[in-house]
Design a protein around this motif. Sequence first.
Motif, PDB file in Angstrom:
ATOM      1  N   LYS A 124      -0.205  16.875  13.371  1.00  0.00           N
ATOM      2  CA  LYS A 124      -1.079  17.830  13.875  1.00  0.00           C
ATOM      3  C   LYS A 124      -2.036  18.104  12.965  1.00  0.00           C
ATOM      4  O   LYS A 124      -1.987  17.134  11.765  1.00  0.00           O
ATOM      5  N   GLN A 125      -3.166  18.613  13.343  1.00  0.00           N
ATOM      6  CA  GLN A 125      -4.337  18.805  12.497  1.00  0.00           C
ATOM      7  C   GLN A 125      -3.808  19.372  11.069  1.00  0.00           C
ATOM      8  O   GLN A 125      -3.209  20.304  11.031  1.00  0.00           O
ATOM      9  N   GLY A 126      -4.569  18.742  10.024  1.00  0.00           N
ATOM     10  CA  GLY A 126      -4.127  18.852   8.667  1.00  0.00           C
ATOM     11  C   GLY A 126      -2.789  18.132   7.963  1.00  0.00           C
ATOM     12  O   GLY A 126      -2.645  18.159   6.921  1.00  0.00           O
ATOM     13  N   ASP A 127      -2.219  17.508   8.776  1.00  0.00           N
ATOM     14  CA  ASP A 127      -1.085  16.562   8.431  1.00  0.00           C
ATOM     15  C   ASP A 127      -1.460  15.159   7.949  1.00  0.00           C
ATOM     16  O   ASP A 127      -2.862  14.906   8.116  1.00  0.00           O
ATOM     17  N   GLU A 128      -0.930  14.471   7.211  1.00  0.00           N
ATOM     18  CA  GLU A 128      -1.075  13.266   6.954  1.00  0.00           C
ATOM     19  C   GLU A 128      -0.274  12.312   7.224  1.00  0.00           C
ATOM     20  O   GLU A 128       1.179  12.417   7.057  1.00  0.00           O
ATOM     21  N   VAL A 129      -0.345  10.850   7.369  1.00  0.00           N
ATOM     22  CA  VAL A 129       0.333   9.788   7.627  1.00  0.00           C
ATOM     23  C   VAL A 129       0.258   8.769   6.510  1.00  0.00           C
ATOM     24  O   VAL A 129      -0.981   8.351   6.399  1.00  0.00           O
ATOM     25  N   LEU A 130       1.030   8.229   6.195  1.00  0.00           N
ATOM     26  CA  LEU A 130       1.193   6.670   5.091  1.00  0.00           C
ATOM     27  C   LEU A 130       1.597   5.381   6.101  1.00  0.00           C
ATOM     28  O   LEU A 130       2.347   5.502   6.576  1.00  0.00           O
ATOM     29  N   GLU A 146      -8.998   7.820  16.351  1.00  0.00           N
ATOM     30  CA  GLU A 146      -8.361   8.755  16.955  1.00  0.00           C
ATOM     31  C   GLU A 146      -7.660   9.914  16.254  1.00  0.00           C
ATOM     32  O   GLU A 146      -8.039  11.117  16.195  1.00  0.00           O
ATOM     33  N   LEU A 147      -6.651   9.403  15.088  1.00  0.00           N
ATOM     34  CA  LEU A 147      -6.293  10.538  14.247  1.00  0.00           C
ATOM     35  C   LEU A 147      -7.048  11.152  13.570  1.00  0.00           C
ATOM     36  O   LEU A 147      -6.978  12.338  13.363  1.00  0.00           O
ATOM     37  N   ALA A 148      -7.853  10.338  13.050  1.00  0.00           N
ATOM     38  CA  ALA A 148      -9.177  10.882  11.935  1.00  0.00           C
ATOM     39  C   ALA A 148      -9.958  11.888  12.903  1.00  0.00           C
ATOM     40  O   ALA A 148     -10.167  13.367  12.590  1.00  0.00           O
ATOM     41  N   GLY A 149     -10.160  11.764  13.921  1.00  0.00           N
ATOM     42  CA  GLY A 149     -10.823  12.676  14.929  1.00  0.00           C
ATOM     43  C   GLY A 149     -10.022  13.718  15.419  1.00  0.00           C
ATOM     44  O   GLY A 149     -10.639  14.925  15.701  1.00  0.00           O
ATOM     45  N   TRP A 150      -8.912  13.911  15.197  1.00  0.00           N
ATOM     46  CA  TRP A 150      -7.973  14.949  15.553  1.00  0.00           C
ATOM     47  C   TRP A 150      -7.681  15.737  14.212  1.00  0.00           C
ATOM     48  O   TRP A 150      -6.919  16.746  14.429  1.00  0.00           O
ATOM     49  N   GLY A 151      -8.295  15.475  13.056  1.00  0.00           N
ATOM     50  CA  GLY A 151      -7.954  16.135  11.822  1.00  0.00           C
ATOM     51  C   GLY A 151      -6.811  15.715  11.314  1.00  0.00           C
ATOM     52  O   GLY A 151      -6.171  16.329  10.466  1.00  0.00           O
ATOM     53  N   ILE A 152      -6.229  14.665  11.602  1.00  0.00           N
ATOM     54  CA  ILE A 152      -5.090  14.064  10.928  1.00  0.00           C
ATOM     55  C   ILE A 152      -5.569  12.897  10.018  1.00  0.00           C
ATOM     56  O   ILE A 152      -6.071  11.819  10.271  1.00  0.00           O
ATOM     57  N   ALA A 153      -5.063  13.102   8.581  1.00  0.00           N
ATOM     58  CA  ALA A 153      -5.411  12.288   7.638  1.00  0.00           C
ATOM     59  C   ALA A 153      -4.566  11.100   7.364  1.00  0.00           C
ATOM     60  O   ALA A 153      -3.349  11.069   7.972  1.00  0.00           O
ATOM     61  N   HIS A 154      -5.024   9.936   6.940  1.00  0.00           N
ATOM     62  CA  HIS A 154      -4.095   8.782   6.747  1.00  0.00           C
ATOM     63  C   HIS A 154      -4.484   8.063   5.292  1.00  0.00           C
ATOM     64  O   HIS A 154      -5.533   8.233   4.992  1.00  0.00           O
ATOM     65  N   ARG A 155      -3.333   7.659   4.800  1.00  0.00           N
ATOM     66  CA  ARG A 155      -3.846   6.591   3.621  1.00  0.00           C
ATOM     67  C   ARG A 155      -2.922   5.232   3.800  1.00  0.00           C
ATOM     68  O   ARG A 155      -1.758   5.455   4.340  1.00  0.00           O
TER      69      ARG A 155
END
Length: 424
Positions: A124-130, A146-155
């Motif tokens: 959800k918004q504010g979460d992060e996936v590696l 898509e995830l970035a647009g939903w406010g979900i971070a990734h690395r």
Amino acid sequence: MSKSRPLSPPAAASDTPAVSRPGAEAAAPCTTSTELIHHPYVPPAGFQALVPAVHKASTVVFPNVAALRARNWKDKTGYTYGLHGTPTTFTLEERIATLEGGRQTLLAPSGLAAILLTFAALLKQGDEVLIPDNAYGPAKELARHELAGWGIAHRFYDPMQPAEALAGLISERTRLLWLEAPGSVTMEFPDLQGLVRAGRARGVLTGLDNTWGAGLAFNPFVLGTRDEPLGVDLSVQALTKYPSGGADLLMGSVTTRDEDLHLKLKFTHMRLGLGVGANDVEAVLRSLPSVALRYAAQDRAAREVAAFLQQRPEVVQLLHPAFAGSPGHEHWARHCAAAAGLFSVVFDARYAPEQVDAFVDALRLFKIGYSWGGAVSLAVPYEVPSMRKTGWPHAGGLVRFSIGLERPEDLIADLGQALARLQG
């Protein structure tokens, strides 16, 4: 006993005399559309065949209102709507769960849709996936856009670094650790046991793209030892590949062992409307009994073809997890006895990209096309530096091969003639 066809109602009386035609008897009354739609015939029960039946439905009917209100689609005890399952889709889900070593499976319209389902259900918004830097490219693009647009971070992380290094990347925002074994295109096999252990130590869910393993190379839910039982929380497959085997359909699956996690995925699956066609499900069900045989045959053939290319002077690196010297071979050997019919080779840097492309163009039996797992062998050149954030140690061009069901000696001959043109 089956119900018999009702007698047609008598023709209504009419003051208008019937028009007769010479040599013709009076015409039978026309069958109405209502009779056809509500025909009472029910075939006898007890029919059994070797192949599961194909049930197609959007609307599912109920015997009464009480049944409509009481029926539960979440636990497969009944049917409510075609999107929520039919006997055909339930059958494939149960078989894929068994293949993967899980308990519950959901079907999706493609492998990428199965990845989307996982991300949408668990983040959800504010979460992060590696995500590993060598993961399936569209999954990385999904995170970037898509995830970035939903406010979900990734690395993106380097999966071939020691698993301990991952602990430093996991933050309080990290909710999902994504894994892929081996990496897409470049075929590195990571330390799955160490990576899952690092995620579990921080309370992070782990999901694996297990399309390469297909539930046959290793059990993703049993990666540890008896003293330390480790396994991923969920396993995703593109059933498009080996379970289908025909290169003629798209489908994905998400398999779990945890009931609460499964229900979380299932509710998102329902809300996203991720349905699959009954004919595609039928095709996978028909192919599934032979998947182990095909996987083993393509594994053997791929190793034979890969061994040939490994000895060629044009090739500087073979990327096949079952071969010593391939990145992560020791991790593959810890978990696997089998390998898919997929590998890549890196050409010597003296060959320009256009020469590598010409080599692929010169192949006759190998076709040029994405995906893999079908009966026809494929070859695709890739520009790896444009696909990676972390370092790529090779300067030469890479070609990925998917070995089909042709005779290995015929494929080797095809490669030989194309390599001769490369030398020329």
